[in-house]
Design an enzyme around this catalytic site. Structure first.
Site, PDB file in Angstrom:
ATOM      1  N   ASP A 257       0.821  -1.219   0.000  1.00  0.00           N
ATOM      2  CA  ASP A 257       0.000   0.000   0.000  1.00  0.00           C
ATOM      3  C   ASP A 257       0.847   1.258   0.000  1.00  0.00           C
ATOM      4  O   ASP A 257       0.379   2.329  -0.377  1.00  0.00           O
ATOM      5  CB  ASP A 257      -0.927   0.006   1.210  1.00  0.00           C
ATOM      6  CG  ASP A 257      -2.014  -1.028   1.000  1.00  0.00           C
ATOM      7  OD1 ASP A 257      -1.746  -2.218   1.246  1.00  0.00           O
ATOM      8  OD2 ASP A 257      -3.102  -0.639   0.549  1.00  0.00           O
TER       9      ASP A 257
ATOM     10  N   LYS B 123      -0.836  -5.334   4.035  1.00  0.00           N
ATOM     11  CA  LYS B 123      -1.866  -5.872   4.931  1.00  0.00           C
ATOM     12  C   LYS B 123      -1.245  -6.535   6.158  1.00  0.00           C
ATOM     13  O   LYS B 123      -0.236  -7.234   6.055  1.00  0.00           O
ATOM     14  CB  LYS B 123      -2.707  -6.872   4.118  1.00  0.00           C
ATOM     15  CG  LYS B 123      -3.852  -7.507   4.842  1.00  0.00           C
ATOM     16  CD  LYS B 123      -4.777  -6.533   5.513  1.00  0.00           C
ATOM     17  CE  LYS B 123      -5.363  -5.481   4.597  1.00  0.00           C
ATOM     18  NZ  LYS B 123      -6.064  -4.383   5.309  1.00  0.00           N
TER      19      LYS B 123
HETATM   20  O1  MRU Z   1      -7.221  -3.129   3.189  1.00  0.00           O
HETATM   21  P1  MRU Z   1      -7.036  -3.473   1.743  1.00  0.00           P
HETATM   22  O2  MRU Z   1      -7.808  -4.667   1.301  1.00  0.00           O
HETATM   23  O3  MRU Z   1      -7.269  -2.267   0.846  1.00  0.00           O
HETATM   24  O4  MRU Z   1      -5.512  -3.831   1.655  1.00  0.00           O
HETATM   25  C1  MRU Z   1      -4.974  -4.168   0.423  1.00  0.00           C
HETATM   26  C2  MRU Z   1      -3.617  -4.736   0.521  1.00  0.00           C
HETATM   27  O5  MRU Z   1      -3.035  -4.834   1.572  1.00  0.00           O
HETATM   28  C3  MRU Z   1      -2.960  -5.093  -0.750  1.00  0.00           C
HETATM   29  O6  MRU Z   1      -2.001  -6.076  -0.547  1.00  0.00           O
HETATM   30  C4  MRU Z   1      -2.277  -3.848  -1.288  1.00  0.00           C
HETATM   31  O7  MRU Z   1      -3.190  -2.804  -1.487  1.00  0.00           O
HETATM   32  C5  MRU Z   1      -1.591  -4.093  -2.517  1.00  0.00           C
HETATM   33  S1  MRU Z   1      -2.734  -4.093  -3.844  1.00  0.00           S
HETATM   34  C6  MRU Z   1      -1.833  -3.990  -5.169  1.00  0.00           C
END
Ligand code: MRU
Length: 364
Positions: free
Chosen positions: A247, A258
């Site tokens: 992110d 995550k």
């Molecule tokens: O909370 P989320 O579902 O938006 O988290 C998403 C993630 O952690 C993904 O691994 C991250 O955004 C990478 S997506 C290319």
């Protein structure tokens, strides 16, 4: 069965109605629900409540948010109004840097034009361009990342390459192809035998619900595992490599992703298993040096931990004693020293300032 790269998008604009449409990811894998984004409040709701999620997608949604704000503001959409709406959209989620990047880029293009109807056209166009760029980035990440998978495949002829991934960094999160999944889809197209271990990703189960859905749709062999199973599989030589998305990553190589990603990186290091992070340049934060200290970590509603997600908040769906508090840290930061490499749209590099600067000299 769909083919990787077949046009499947989590966000688009309906050209007849000029309305932004998104797949409501909360309803997957059991239902395909489409939601219209007609107001800034709806855009913010969609981002906050994870109707849309995943770093590149929320960047594109934020950009379309400016378009929605301008359409609704009509003749009253002066600079103060649009900057105010942009500020609200940017704050919807704190960790993925793509959100503020997408909003900022669209806003500055819009503010270079004074005519309100031209501003709407510019916002629509820039948001569309960002979406197309992310598709291209993902495709390139796939082409660079597949070489790493091919090398491993050569070392174990006749056996599948086992890849572990966490959360969902697939088409749903990134417009098309995905980031972490792009090399996997490219491998499939090249006829390389792959198998993916999919972390379920508590509490919202993006792995179990979304990654498994996507991989199944494209015919990629996969198995969903509990979040804590990865270490065991690594000790028993059942994982050849880890590929995750991110992110926000610092130009020094620290990776926010995550919650639970850090533990996978530690286990991978202990077992000598390569740990790669796939990301487009829109996910780099070019201002932060120390990711552990300075990347903002979203803390979400504890009820997402307390109750079975998606189910009614009834006693039957409560996973713990009614009086027990819960904490819901949504992301963690994996320090650069645990990351084998970045897979970017410009190539693979070490997770180090020197190598990142070499690939993106114009950014820092
Ligand atoms: O909370 P989320 O579902 O938006 O988290 C998403 C993630 O952690 C993904 O691994 C991250 O955004 C990478 S997506 C290319």
């Amino acid at each position: 069965m769909s083919k990787p790269g077949e046009r499947f998008r989590p966000i688009w604009i309906d050209h007849q109605s000029d309305v932004v449409k998104v797949i409501d990811q909360r309803a997957l894998p059991h239902e395909l629900v489409i939601m219209d984004l007609n107001s800034v409040d709806q855009v913010i709701f969609a981002i906050k409540e994870m109707v849309v999620r995943g770093a590149p997608l929320i960047g594109v949604t934020g950009a379309y948010g400016i378009f929605v704000a301008l359409k609704n503001g009509k003749d009253n959409a002066d600079e103060t109004y649009i900057k105010g709406e942009a500020g609200k959209i940017r704050k919807a989620r704190p960790t993925a840097v793509n959100l503020s990047w997408g909003v900022k880029r669209t806003l500055s293009a819009v503010l270079s034009e004074k005519d309100p109807s031209r501003q709407i056209d510019i916002a629509r166009q820039v948001a569309g361009e960002i979406a197309e760029e992310e598709v291209k980035n993902s495709r390139n990440i796939g082409q660079y990342g597949v070489k790493l998978i091919r090398e491993i495949a050569r070392e174990k002829p006749g056996k599948p390459v086992n890849i572990l991934t966490h959360c969902n960094a697939g088409s749903l999160a990134c417009i098309e192809f995905g980031t972490a999944t792009a090399p996997i889809y490219a491998a499939l197209e090249m006829g390389i035998d792959v198998h993916v271990w999919v972390d379920e990703t508590r509490p919202l189960n993006q792995g179990a619900r979304l990654t498994a859905w996507e991989l199944g749709k494209y015919g990629v062999p996969h198995t969903v595992i509990t979040d804590n199973a990865g270490g065991h599989l690594m000790q028993h030589h059942m994982v050849d490599m880890v590929i995750v998305g991110t992110d926000r990553s610092t130009y020094t190589g620290d990776v926010a992703n995550k919650i639970g990603t850090y533990l996978k990186a530690l286990a991978a290091k202990d077992n000598n298993i390569p740990f790669y992070v796939a990301l487009p340049s829109s996910t780099f934060d070019w201002t932060i040096r120390d990711g552990v200290a300075d990347i903002p970590i979203e803390v979400r509603d504890p009820d997402e931990v307390r109750y079975i997600p998606g189910a009614a908040k009834s006693r039957d769906n409560l996973l713990m004693p009614e009086t027990s508090p819960a904490a819901n840290y949504a992301f963690d930061v994996t320090p650069a020293r645990l990351v084998t490499g970045f897979i970017t749209e410009r190539g693979v590099c070490k997770a180090s300032e020197t190598d990142v600067r070499r690939l993106f000299p114009e950014k820092v």
